[in-house]
Every structure is written in C-alpha cells, then in structure tokens.
Scaffold this active site. Sequence first.
Site, short mmCIF file in Angstrom:
data_model
loop_
_atom_site.label_atom_id
_atom_site.label_comp_id
_atom_site.label_asym_id
_atom_site.label_seq_id
_atom_site.Cartn_x
_atom_site.Cartn_y
_atom_site.Cartn_z
N ASP A 156 49.89 6.67 -54.84
CA ASP A 156 48.83 5.91 -55.51
C ASP A 156 48.20 5.00 -54.45
O ASP A 156 48.90 4.46 -53.60
CB ASP A 156 49.43 5.06 -56.65
CG ASP A 156 48.41 4.71 -57.71
OD1 ASP A 156 48.64 5.05 -58.89
OD2 ASP A 156 47.37 4.09 -57.36
N PHE A 174 46.92 12.73 -61.53
CA PHE A 174 46.24 11.74 -62.38
C PHE A 174 45.18 10.97 -61.60
O PHE A 174 44.23 10.48 -62.19
CB PHE A 174 47.24 10.69 -62.89
CG PHE A 174 48.26 11.19 -63.87
CD1 PHE A 174 47.91 11.43 -65.19
CD2 PHE A 174 49.57 11.39 -63.49
CE1 PHE A 174 48.86 11.87 -66.11
CE2 PHE A 174 50.52 11.82 -64.39
CZ PHE A 174 50.17 12.07 -65.70
N SER A 179 39.85 15.65 -69.81
CA SER A 179 39.50 14.75 -70.91
C SER A 179 38.71 15.49 -71.98
O SER A 179 37.96 16.44 -71.67
CB SER A 179 38.65 13.61 -70.32
OG SER A 179 37.98 12.92 -71.35
N TYR A 226 31.12 10.56 -64.26
CA TYR A 226 32.56 10.65 -64.52
C TYR A 226 32.88 11.92 -65.30
O TYR A 226 33.74 12.72 -64.92
CB TYR A 226 33.06 9.41 -65.30
CG TYR A 226 34.35 9.67 -66.02
CD1 TYR A 226 35.55 9.70 -65.32
CD2 TYR A 226 34.38 9.96 -67.39
CE1 TYR A 226 36.75 10.01 -65.97
CE2 TYR A 226 35.56 10.26 -68.04
CZ TYR A 226 36.74 10.28 -67.33
OH TYR A 226 37.91 10.60 -67.98
N LYS A 286 35.05 15.74 -64.32
CA LYS A 286 36.12 16.45 -65.04
C LYS A 286 35.72 17.92 -65.25
O LYS A 286 36.54 18.82 -65.10
CB LYS A 286 36.42 15.77 -66.38
CG LYS A 286 37.06 14.39 -66.23
CD LYS A 286 38.45 14.45 -65.60
CE LYS A 286 39.06 13.10 -65.33
NZ LYS A 286 40.26 13.13 -64.47
N ASN A 293 42.28 10.07 -76.85
CA ASN A 293 42.27 8.66 -76.43
C ASN A 293 43.69 8.10 -76.33
O ASN A 293 44.27 7.72 -77.35
CB ASN A 293 41.45 7.84 -77.42
CG ASN A 293 39.96 8.13 -77.33
OD1 ASN A 293 39.55 9.27 -77.51
ND2 ASN A 293 39.16 7.14 -77.02
N ASP A 352 27.75 6.91 -76.51
CA ASP A 352 28.96 7.08 -77.33
C ASP A 352 28.87 8.35 -78.17
O ASP A 352 27.80 8.71 -78.65
CB ASP A 352 29.16 5.87 -78.26
CG ASP A 352 30.35 5.03 -77.85
OD1 ASP A 352 31.22 5.54 -77.12
OD2 ASP A 352 30.41 3.86 -78.27
#
Length: 344
Positions: free
Chosen positions: A33, A83, A127, A152, A156, A182, A301
């Site tokens: 990390d 991750f 995601s 973003y 993915k 989520n 959203d």
Amino acid sequence: MKGKILVTGGTGFIGSHTVVELQEAGFDVVIVDNLSNSSADVVDGIEKITGIRPTFAKIDCNDIDAMRDLFKKEGNISGIIHFAASKAVGESVQKPMLYYRNNLVSLLNIMDLMTEFNVKAFVFSSSCTVYGEPDVNPVVETSPVKPALSPYGNTKQIAEEIIRDGSVPGTCYKSIILRYFNPIGAHPSAEIGELPNGVPQNLLPFVTQTAMGIRKELSVFGDDYNTPDGSCIRDYINVIDLAKAHVKALDRMLEDKSEAPVEIFNLGTGTGVSVLELINTFTKVTGVEVPYKIVGRREGDIEKVWGGVDKANDVLGWKTEKTLEETLESAWKWQLKLRERGLM
Ligand code: UD1
C-alpha cells in the site's frame, strides 16, 4: 498455510477486512500500500484481530521496479487481490490523468509481474458503477455495461477490458472480477473500519460523523426520485460479507474450479435500501438521531441500483450473512472507537 497472497491496497477499507478473512482462512498475507488514503496503523488493527501480523510493504503499485523487488523477495506468491486504486468520483473529474495513471498503470504492472512470476490467481476490485443507471433491477452480470459517467467509472470499465484481453491462451493465471455494490460497516471488534480523509463523500461515514456531531447535518441528495420515498436506492453490503467473497474467489481459482479464464461476479445483498431508510434504520439501532435536510440531487447520481447475486451464491458458494441492522451497529461502534482514540 494455504499459500501466500499479495493484497494491494491492503490497509484500505475493504482491503484490511479482506486481509483478516484471508488470515483466518489460513493464507499468508503480504500487504502492499502506498498509504495515500490509509495509515500503517491499520496493520496493528489487523494483528489485534487475528494474532498474526501480515507483512507490510509501503510501495506504490505504479513503481514496477519496487514491485518486482518485492516479488523476488517474497517468492512463491500464489494469488493477488488488487484493491489499490483511487476512488473519488468528483476528484476523478478534476484530475482525470491521475485516475487513469493510478488505476490502470498499476494494473498493467501487476499483470506483467503475474506472468513473470507465474502467479496463479488474480482478483480484481470492480464496481457496480459499470452498470450506470440500469434499465432493470436487480442488475445481473450479463446486464449491459453503460457509458461511464466519470473518469473513475471509466477506469473500472477499461480495467475489466484489459483483464479480459490480457487473458490470452497460455496465460498462467485465472482472473475473477468482483463488482461491488455499496460496502459499509466495520469489523465487530472495532479494530478496523472505514477512515475517510477529510469530508466523507460516501453516505454512511457522513451519517456516523453527523451522529457524532462532527458534521452539523447530513444533506440528503434529492427526494424527488421515482422511488417509494423519493430518495435514491442502493444495495449496501457488509464489508465482512464482501471480504469473505474474496476468499471464495481465490479458493475457486487455486483449486482449478474456474470455468473460464475470466469470471465476473456481483457482490451485493440483492436488496435495495433508500437513503431515508438507511438513516431511519441507523437511528433505530443506535438510538442516535441524525440531523438531515433534503437538498437538490447530486449530479451524476444513479436513481436506483441493486444487485442480482444468484451467480455468486450458486457458483462461488457465497452469500451475505449480516443484516443491515448489525452492519450499521458495527459502523457506529467503529465511529465511537475513533473518538475514543482521538482520531475523530
Ligand atoms: C459512489 C460513486 C460510485 C463509487 C462509489 C465508491 C457516485 C455517483 N457514485 O457510489 O461510482 O463506486 O461511490 O464508494 O458518486 N448520499 C446523500 N448524502 C451524502 C452522501 C450520499 O444523500 O452526503 C446519497 C447519494 O445520493 C446516494 C447514496 O447516498 O444515493 C449513496 O451514495 P454514496 O455512498 O456516495 O455511493 P454511490 O453514489 O452509490
């Protein structure tokens, strides 16, 4: 020992909970990390829970030389869970190149190193953002992937394509792409949990910080959506349930049970919960009021999305076990622990 697993982003929220589950399943864990959005103290939290201190290396996955040195030093890495990535949607719009570099160069490096060092199994964190605004809920793995709404989200989608294209015949490793809904909650010990930098962008950390009095009030982004109470609907999955699915995915590949070079699984609960339902349930289980006001919609959203999880249930042999109530309770316990430690 079942084998050595490299976990990139292993001090992050989902990463740290997954390290615990891997250790408890008998794997030896090496964390990589760069600590850009986490702290080395998380390694202490993991050790307190499992009694085993994972190896930790402060390395940026974009630094292929440092990564190669680590692979040489560690030897015999059986699997990798990747991750490490940047994940703030708004920031990705401001700094797209940073997101493409962080999220894609690191992936390319790892895929090259897996070939160089003959690694057998690869798990990638994707995601539900790839589904965009679904035409039908629940979304399943074969539902259409919609054009990304942010750099973003695009990283993915591109990453999934790179993994698919990279799996040419003869590739030494199998891959499993996990599409998270989520993730929320914390380890029940309250030794590890979510620790956002600055003002939280995600709903639950904002709820717990408001309940604690750190934030004056929560803004609920819209109550005029086409949903029963007008607020947006998501599929909130307990982070430990989510973490356990990673162990199942690795076992599947290491035991040669994969039916294709790349498999994709949704990881959710299969149930949608609205923003207002989540706030009310939080108050019900903790007894703490969360002051909130309804404000305008947040740009970009999604109105409602929840996951079909039959494939993960049937093929991975995994299902969620935690209720929303216990998940919210765990998040609150973690928030109280942060206060006790003077971190919040
Ligand atoms: C967001 C990202 C998603 C990313 C994920 C990473 C967007 C549009 N989507 O998902 O791409 O993979 O985070 O964790 O940014 N809400 C409030 N008030 C708040 C915060 C959130 O009402 O202060 C609402 C949102 O409108 C949404 C729900 O809570 O309906 C969940 O929001 P959030 O936790 O940000 O997750 P997503 O939007 O699903």
